[in-house]
Write a protein that holds these residues in place. Sequence first.
Motif, short mmCIF file in Angstrom:
data_model
loop_
_atom_site.label_atom_id
_atom_site.label_comp_id
_atom_site.label_asym_id
_atom_site.label_seq_id
_atom_site.Cartn_x
_atom_site.Cartn_y
_atom_site.Cartn_z
N GLU A 295 54.10 42.08 47.61
CA GLU A 295 54.59 43.53 46.87
C GLU A 295 55.11 44.43 48.20
OE1 GLU A 295 50.94 43.27 49.79
OE2 GLU A 295 51.98 42.47 48.46
N GLU A 326 49.80 34.47 48.79
CA GLU A 326 49.90 35.02 48.21
C GLU A 326 48.58 34.97 46.70
OE1 GLU A 326 51.30 38.05 48.13
OE2 GLU A 326 52.58 37.15 50.12
N GLN A 327 48.52 33.83 46.51
CA GLN A 327 47.10 34.03 45.01
C GLN A 327 45.67 34.41 45.71
OE1 GLN A 327 46.73 33.96 41.88
NE2 GLN A 327 44.77 33.90 41.89
N ARG A 329 45.65 36.49 48.45
CA ARG A 329 45.39 38.26 48.43
C ARG A 329 44.80 38.65 47.64
NH1 ARG A 329 50.34 40.43 49.85
NH2 ARG A 329 49.75 42.04 51.53
N THR A 330 45.99 38.41 46.12
CA THR A 330 45.17 39.05 44.45
C THR A 330 43.80 38.97 44.69
OG1 THR A 330 47.23 38.08 44.06
CG2 THR A 330 46.31 39.05 42.17
N ARG A 333 42.34 41.53 46.22
CA ARG A 333 42.61 42.82 45.53
C ARG A 333 41.55 43.21 43.88
NH1 ARG A 333 47.95 41.48 47.26
NH2 ARG A 333 48.20 41.73 45.52
N THR A 334 41.06 41.97 43.72
CA THR A 334 40.95 41.95 42.46
C THR A 334 39.55 42.83 42.30
OG1 THR A 334 38.92 40.49 42.93
CG2 THR A 334 41.00 39.76 41.70
N ASP A 339 37.51 39.01 37.20
CA ASP A 339 38.92 38.93 37.64
C ASP A 339 38.91 37.80 38.97
OD1 ASP A 339 39.28 40.52 35.38
OD2 ASP A 339 39.67 42.30 36.88
N ALA A 343 41.21 35.10 38.94
CA ALA A 343 42.19 34.39 40.71
C ALA A 343 41.74 32.88 41.60
CB ALA A 343 41.87 35.45 41.35
#
Length: 423
Positions: A295, A326-327, A329-330, A333-334, A339, A343
């Motif tokens: 991002e 990246e996944q 890190r996603t 951030r949930t 969620d 993830a």
Amino acid sequence: MRTDAATTVFNLPGYRVTSAEVLACGQRRIRVESVLEAGCRGCGVISARRHSRRLQRVRDIRVAGPVEVIWSKRRFFCDEPECGRKTFAESTPQVPAYSRSTARLRQALTEAVIGSGRAASETATAFGVSWWLVQRALDAAVLKLPDVDSLAPVRLGIDEHRFRSVRFFQDPATKAWTRYEPWMSTLVDLDTGQVLGVVDGRDSTGVGDWLKARPLGWRLGVQVVAIDPSAAFRKALRMWLPRTAVSVDAFHLSMLANAMVTEVRQRLCQEAKGRRGRATDPVWANRRLLLKGAERLSDRGRNRLQVVFAVDDSTGGLQAVWDVKEQLRTLLRTGSIADATAAKAELGRLVDRAGQPEARRLYRTVCRWWNEIEVLIVTGATTAKVEANNTAIKNIKRTGRGFVNNTNYKTRILLRSAARTAA
């Protein structure tokens, strides 16, 4: 009572200036005497019957330059028949019994070291006193700090930092060398940011002993503890704070993901080219872009990464582990457990598709710390304030040019943290 001009300018509470002179060396000599009533230290009876008077040199702050302060100190008779002390010397809040320096000097020394961040040796030189006086002032200030057991922290943070440089010691008998890394662990109140304790080492013993020393009510009041992925810290918390939720720091997990990408990049380069990366290799020239969050990439940065994956990633393994990173890190951030669980399932699928041993190792770490990750998502507790204190600790070490005595080192840390928290 109206004071004379010299007493007003000198402004030493409880004293008045009787005379002032300039010595041959150019230094000023100020003679003072106490204006407070004198009480016997044995019985507390106030006495006005003087026994004798003597001159005492007192160290004081500089007033428009260095000043030699001479106190005309009186000794009184004790008029209490039952008191075993027949005479006593006067003392004041500024110069207590057996003291040779004023309280305002000790306060100025402490503020110079802690508030202004000056080194103890430099402060001693500036005030014209010894290093030992500065250290005694700091030790006395530590005793005035609030007792940790009287505090009621709800959220704690724990992290380690290196006390001094790595050293090697040789066994005289076997001649074998042993590597010694002097670590210390810092415990911080995450709500106030104040350092509560500094213990030796970064294992479960040091942190566990510190927690064990706290009262039961204190330990029951802690609800969340944020740590990095350290099994030693988690072991100590499970033993002494079994009811407390443990949160793992997101930044440290992201660092593990970045380290995984770097290891894969280096290994794939060795396998494909038989050498380490060079500046002419796109994957090496853009190695820092691989560690940057997706991002935060600009359009130019995304295009450069696409070139790297297309030109210098023949197996596709590097792009696969980048997707894993990246996944993760996603996932961090949930905002809900549901969620995060979804993830995590997607993370497992990407790890299987990548087929890289480094990615599988990262996924195993995520699974082992999944309970702590759930606490992180629900509470948002991180070690950010602990890291901020570690940065300040590095500045303390840099200013002091390192510390040999770890007790003095802990004194600086606790005083600096308490001063910043109070401010």
